[in-house]
Design a protein around this motif. Structure first.
Motif, mmCIF file in Angstrom:
data_model
loop_
_atom_site.group_PDB
_atom_site.id
_atom_site.type_symbol
_atom_site.label_atom_id
_atom_site.label_comp_id
_atom_site.label_asym_id
_atom_site.label_seq_id
_atom_site.Cartn_x
_atom_site.Cartn_y
_atom_site.Cartn_z
ATOM 1 N N THR A 66 0.784 -1.080 0.050
ATOM 2 C CA THR A 66 0.245 0.401 0.023
ATOM 3 C C THR A 66 1.012 1.665 -0.137
ATOM 4 N N GLY A 67 2.196 0.778 -0.259
ATOM 5 C CA GLY A 67 3.522 2.235 0.099
ATOM 6 C C GLY A 67 3.614 3.119 1.023
ATOM 7 N N GLY A 68 3.895 1.243 2.186
ATOM 8 C CA GLY A 68 4.441 1.694 2.868
ATOM 9 C C GLY A 68 5.849 2.360 3.094
ATOM 10 N N ALA A 69 6.482 1.594 2.103
ATOM 11 C CA ALA A 69 8.238 1.796 1.050
ATOM 12 C C ALA A 69 7.767 2.012 0.213
ATOM 13 N N ASP A 70 9.318 2.576 -0.686
ATOM 14 C CA ASP A 70 9.040 3.682 -1.644
ATOM 15 C C ASP A 70 8.490 2.842 -2.960
#
Length: 363
Positions: A66-70
């Motif tokens: 979901t976007g927790g890491a780039d």
């Protein structure tokens, strides 16, 4: 003019605020699929084994990033999962296979009703009926119970309820021990699958869509590493011969997703010494079995994990035991910014040479 400038600044601020937004939990997807396959006769040595149609079943557990890491946003929010696979070869010579494969699935098209994606995974498999010279000498596919497995698959998931999806797919499963034991021709299973997915949440909320490129882009680095592996010469010699390598490479982070490398390496395969001892007449000078090569490589980056591919050429090989070139496919993981480990499969013209267990440093 001023209105357009203000609108641009407002959009920029909204994008920055969204990029800094905390990622929501990664939704769980659970799947169950039936599989139907056939054995590909990629070499005449296994043609006597292609008279059945293996069937299988898979339990699949995955998380939607979901976007927790780039890097989630750089790859348009892939799925990360674990596939647990059972196969019945419907052939008493081959028996059954059980496999576990961590994987990553890249989506090409996604909305609230469908998801078209490509999966790539690697793991371990247990084959129940490996080659045995006394009791199962017809199994030229695998001579060890423990094997590596590779999985490639194109999947289409169509929503039939808010939480339930119908999945159809076309894939390829491969099992091989990488020449650790012989015979080892491996098995390729083109596969058609049909099943159901349960989605904890659909559609999914994503954040950090426009994550900035890392500071390493455009920077050079040096990799130094060494590896060990073990090979068996043939079915009659049960010795596991040690294979060593040392590698030095220079690399450059060319963009968010990729490193390019250029390197040199040396190899010492002790099974080649055994071959020479068996085939060279007494008093004849034996050539050096050590080899040196140069290679170009690419690393596809997923955070600390990388998918590695190399193409190399031997520049020093007095004993001509293989093709003048080699390929390498593998997975590399950075435990820290300095230390990394890797598991690679070294290949000569499509045939496994050795599985390499590698440790190294990045400077």
């Amino acid at each position: 003019m001023k209105l357009g400038l203000m609108a641009g600044l407002l959009v920029g601020k909204v994008a920055v605020a969204r990029a800094q937004e905390a990622a929501p939990p990664m939704p769980l997807v659970v799947g169950a699929y039936a599989q139907s396959s056939f054995i590909m006769a990629h070499t005449p040595a296994i043609r006597h084994l292609v008279n059945s149609h293996p069937t299988g079943f898979e339990i699949n557990l995955q998380r939607q990033t979901t976007g927790g890491a780039d890097w989630h946003g750089w790859y348009k929010f892939p799925k990360l999962g674990l596939a647990l696979v059972y196969y019945d070869f419907h052939n008493p010579t081959l028996g059954y296979a059980f496999a576990a494969s961590p994987y990553i699935s890249k989506t090409f098209s996604r909305n609230a009703r469908h998801d078209l994606s490509f999966r790539l995974g690697a793991g371990l498999a247990y084959l129940t009926n490996p080659y045995d010279q006394q009791t199962n000498h017809k199994n030229s596919i695998a001579s060890s119970a423990i094997n590596a497995t590779l999985q490639m698959r194109l999947e289409y998931d169509r929503a039939i309820t808010p939480h339930l999806g119908l999945l159809v797919g076309l894939g390829l499963n491969h099992y091989s021990n990488g020449a650790t034991s012989r015979p080892n021709f491996g098995v390729n299973l083109p596969t058609l699958l049909l099943g159901l997915n349960y989605h904890q949440q659909r559609p999914t909320t994503f954040v950090n869509t426009f994550a900035a490129a890392p500071t390493e882009v455009g920077h050079n680095f040096v990799n130094l590493s060494t590896s060990i592996g073990f090979v068996q010469r043939n079915a009659g010699d049960h010795t596991k011969y040690l294979v060593n390598s040392v590698t030095a490479a220079v690399g450059r982070r060319v963009n968010r997703k990729s490193n390019l490398l250029l390197g040199v390496e040396g190899f010492y395969d002790r099974s080649l010494t055994a071959n020479l001892n068996d085939t060279t007449r007494a008093g004849v000078t034996k050539p050096d079995v050590k080899k040196a090569g140069v290679f170009v490589g690419h690393e596809l980056l997923f955070g600390r994990l990388a998918f590695v591919s190399h193409l190399g050429f031997y520049v020093y090989a007095p004993y001509k035991s293989s093709t003048p070139y080699y390929e390498r496919l593998g997975l590399k993981y950075h435990f820290t910014d300095l230390l990394f480990g890797a598991v690679d499969l070294k290949i000569h013209r499509g045939a496994a040479d050795v599985i390499e267990f590698k440790a190294g440093v990045k400077l």
